[in-house]
Structure formats: structure tokens, C-alpha cells
Scaffold this active site. Sequence first.
Site, PDB file in Angstrom:
ATOM      1  N   GLU A 204     110.655  87.302 155.329  1.00 35.55           N
ATOM      2  CA  GLU A 204     111.943  86.587 155.056  1.00 35.55           C
ATOM      3  C   GLU A 204     113.149  87.369 155.376  1.00 35.55           C
ATOM      4  O   GLU A 204     113.984  87.450 154.477  1.00 35.55           O
ATOM      5  CB  GLU A 204     111.903  85.857 153.798  1.00 35.55           C
ATOM      6  N   GLU A 336     102.915  81.898 154.188  1.00 35.01           N
ATOM      7  CA  GLU A 336     103.270  81.315 152.740  1.00 35.01           C
ATOM      8  C   GLU A 336     103.186  79.907 152.682  1.00 35.01           C
ATOM      9  O   GLU A 336     104.064  79.276 153.437  1.00 35.01           O
ATOM     10  CB  GLU A 336     104.415  81.760 151.906  1.00 35.01           C
TER      11      GLU A 336
HETATM   12  O1  AHR Z   1     105.934  83.058 146.905  1.00 35.00           O
HETATM   13  C1  AHR Z   1     107.115  83.378 146.385  1.00 35.00           C
HETATM   14  C2  AHR Z   1     108.279  84.077 147.153  1.00 35.00           C
HETATM   15  O2  AHR Z   1     108.518  83.064 147.894  1.00 35.00           O
HETATM   16  C3  AHR Z   1     107.862  85.105 148.160  1.00 35.00           C
HETATM   17  O3  AHR Z   1     108.048  86.354 147.526  1.00 35.00           O
HETATM   18  C4  AHR Z   1     108.774  84.815 149.058  1.00 35.00           C
HETATM   19  O4  AHR Z   1     108.621  85.322 150.562  1.00 35.00           O
HETATM   20  C5  AHR Z   1     109.221  83.297 149.043  1.00 35.00           C
HETATM   21  O5  AHR Z   1     110.654  83.194 149.103  1.00 35.00           O
END
Ligand code: AHR
Length: 535
Positions: A204, A336
Site C-alpha cells: 500500500e 488482501e
Molecule cells: O489487513 C489489515 C491492513 O489493511 C493491512 O495491514 C493493510 O495493508 C491494509 O490497509
Amino acid sequence: MAGGRKATCNVKLDGTDEPPVLQGRAAMTTSEARVVVDLDVTGPTISRHLYGHFAEHLGRCIYGGFWVGENSEIPNEGGIRLDVVEALKALGIPNLRWPGGCFADDYHWRDGIGPREERPSMINSHWGDVVEDNSFGTHEFMALCDLLGADPYVNGNVGSGTVREMSEWVEYLTRGGESPMVSLRRANGREEPWRVPFWGIGNEAWGCGGHMRAETYADLARQYATYCRDHGDNTLYRIAAGAADDDLAWTEALMKAVTCGLGCRTSPKHFFQAISFHYYTHAGDSIATTPATTFSDEQYYATMAKSLDIDRVIRAHSAVMDAYDPDRQVGLVCDEWGTWWKVEEGTNPGFLYQQNTQRDALVASTHFDVFHRHAQRLVMANIAQTVNVLQAMILTDPDTGALVLTPTYHVFEMNRGHHDAQLLPSHVLSTPSTSVGDTPLDLLSVSASRRDGSALLSLSNLALEDALEVSLDLRGVPFEVARGRLLAAEDPRAHNTPETPDAVAPSTLETRVEGTTLRVTLPPAAFATVELTLS
Ligand code: AHR
């Protein structure tokens, strides 16, 4: 469970020995749907890595989840919980992403090697502002992957690290022979290099990973990737940190950086081999606002619409990638995904601990249907996160240590037959639908695949009130039903706890076959699989 504390669950982890029939929610009425599946027309391979996982130093995912330490009363091997390992092995867990997430861009790997009592501590600023003592580090993670039989996916630090730090981590992990990092690894007790197939270049970068602009990160990704070298026969699959949701400009900037430009056909994927994106599901409001177990019917349907909208998002990223890379050599990775609810009452808001209901199971099942359809471009996906955080497979009780398998876990297990199988075209000819705002929502989601003389059908009835009788015309190859399985509950808010570990658990699905037509009746808000033997 081999060597481990007995899971508080009476369903065997391999899905056999199921309770007879759980009827699920009483239906108001029954609707009908028709589907055609071509059993003899095979599409792309559904990589098992679409069923990947994610473990961050966040809340109780690592500490109390995977890791209890060698002195724990909970059965463990070298500090790693064996019941968690056994449960995940039963899913055929293909890979595990670590150490973050946002944490990855704060993590300095040298703090997590060597004697534990000598490792420096740090503040985990993103997640609860707690002290991280680095007792779970590189060697512990690689031992966990060995126990799981999972491919490691290590995510390096771009945000607060250096090119040298990342380069040396790769060398430490994967180089044989003689070198400074090899000597350091040997001094810490590991002679042979490990195999590390997947490498993340930060996380991110548009947010917690450095708040960069796309072009800045794209250049950094090329630079870092250059120094993440292939040592010996270890070939890294480098994954650049991608977009949030449908930020197509981010993807386009990365595609410009990885290829030589629009229309240029040489050297795609030269610097990095894949681009990620992250997609979280909520109830149409925003993340972290709707409770996991108390939600309205409207919020349920909004969740289903948001879940299925990942199809539009993948399509859009793929279209951008196709323009630069028509041969689809650069992979798309959703590293994710999952639901993000309000944290449970009384828990640390920074720990992201949430319950998991039948609604979560349907988010998982519908995501997988979409992932399967995009198998040609989408090469990996990682649910966030495996234990005790967000849409977890496994919840562990902080006081008693009891382990609970969530409804989401059961979807992963029931879908295991799709791993590395070939996609079969499934055509929904008719389905009931509803709408969420102006967005139409089909209430049947399906996908199908074929492998080694067998096929697997996955079906979700998203309707809250009505059962769904589905007629599937299975064309092209004679078949027999090997097994029908159902994941249903009295209420979509149903969830498993240490006291009621099987409130949501697989049961038997009745199937009827007439000629080439297979008929099943799905209760409201239910997921089902049918395994076929093909002749
Ligand atoms: O999964 C939780 C968080 O969500 C992670 O650390 C981040 O990459 C995302 O914003």
C-alpha cells in the site's frame, strides 16, 4: 489432531464424518434457477494460490494465533501452535504472506533473527501501538511455512527500509555457498537456503507504505526489484504493491513501469512479475462500521453487492493490463481481501478482531466464483487474515486458547477441489434477483472446475427468505454425483464460538439426477458444493 490440542469442533477437518443434514433457514417460498455447465470445455487453470493466506503482526494473528512460544501449555512445535497448523493443512494452504500489511513497511528483518532474548523491541505503530518483541521473525516464519507445507510470500520494506536491507534479506533467505548473509544465517542455525518463491515490494505505497504518488512508487518498485536477486535456483516472483480497489491510474503507472510502453511487445514483466490490488468488503457504508454479527437485512444485501463488485474491479484492472500486456504475462494478485467489520466489544480497536458469520462465508464463496472466472489474469489472492484478524479462518480464545473454525474456513475447505483445476464454463440461464440501490444483484452465484476425472460445482443462494431450486444441465460428459455438501444456518448471523463450535458447519446436500440434469435445493443464505465423478 496430530499432537495438538483437540479443536472444539466435531467436524473432521477433511470434511468427512459430517452431521446428517442441517436444514438451514426456514424458507418463505422456493424460487428457481437454471444453469448450464459444459463439462467437456476446459478453461484456464485455477491456481491453488487463489486460496492463499495472509498473516500480519497485527493483534492476535501471530502472537496467540500462530505463535504461542515453546513454553506454552498449548501443544506446539518450536512455539508454533499445532492445532492451527493441522486446521490449515486440511485446507491445502498454498501460500502465506508475511509480515504485513502496513507492518511490513515498518519491519526491519535483522531485528527478528538471532537469540530471542537479544532481539530488540519496536513499537507496532499501525496496530494498537503495542510493543513488538520480535520473538517471531524470519526463522520462525520459515519454520511455520515448512510445517504448513505452504509457499512463503515475504513482503519487504520499501516505506522505511532501504534497497540494501531488502537485497540482503533475499540473500539471507535464499543464497547457498559462501556470502556475508549466508554466514549470518548459518550463525543463526540454518545451514541450507530456503526456497522463497514470492516476494512483495512493499505494501500500500499510496497509504501506510509511504504515501507515495504512483509514478514515484513505480520507479522505486523497479529499483528495489532490481536488487532482489535470484540466488542459485531460487527464482523470485516479485509482486509490486498495487492499487486500492479500482484505482486504475495506479495500475496503469505500474504497467508503464514494468513494460516498455503501449504497443511494445518486448520484456514485459522484466522488473517485477505481478501487480497487486487490495479489496475489502463492507456493508456499503465504510470499513469498520457494521458489526460482524448484528446487521440488518439491508446491510446483508449491501454486503453481497459489494462482495460481487470485485468482479467489476478485476475486470477494470485487467483491461488496463491487457492494453500493455496483451499476452497476459504480468500477473494480477489480490493479496488482501475479505470483510472488515466493527471490532468486537471490549477488544483493542487496533487489533481488528471480528466474529465471522454465514454472511462472511457467502462473501468468501462469491469471491471465489469471481476469482475462478478471472483465472487467466488473476494468479494469486490472500484472504485478510488467517487467524484472529478481520475475515479469519480460525479464532482462538485469548483466555482458554480454544480454537474455533469459522464459516469462512468451511468454504475454503469445501472448495479445495478447485485448487489447480481447470475452469468449466457455467452459464446462468435464469436466476432470481434483487437490487441494492440501483445495482441489480443476482441471487445465485456459481462456478465449476474439473480435475483428474472429477468436477466440482460451487453454488451460493444469496436470498435471505427464499430457498432456491437449481436445475443444472451438465453437458458433454456422463457423470455421477460423488458427494453433495451444504453450509447453511438458521440465520445468516449465525457464527461459531467455543461453546457452539458447529453452529455453522458442513452437512449433507441432497441431490437428484434425471438424465443430464442435476437438481439441488439450497436453503436461504446457503453455500453448497457438489462433487462429480466423470466417466
Ligand atoms: O489487513 C489489515 C491492513 O489493511 C493491512 O495491514 C493493510 O495493508 C491494509 O490497509
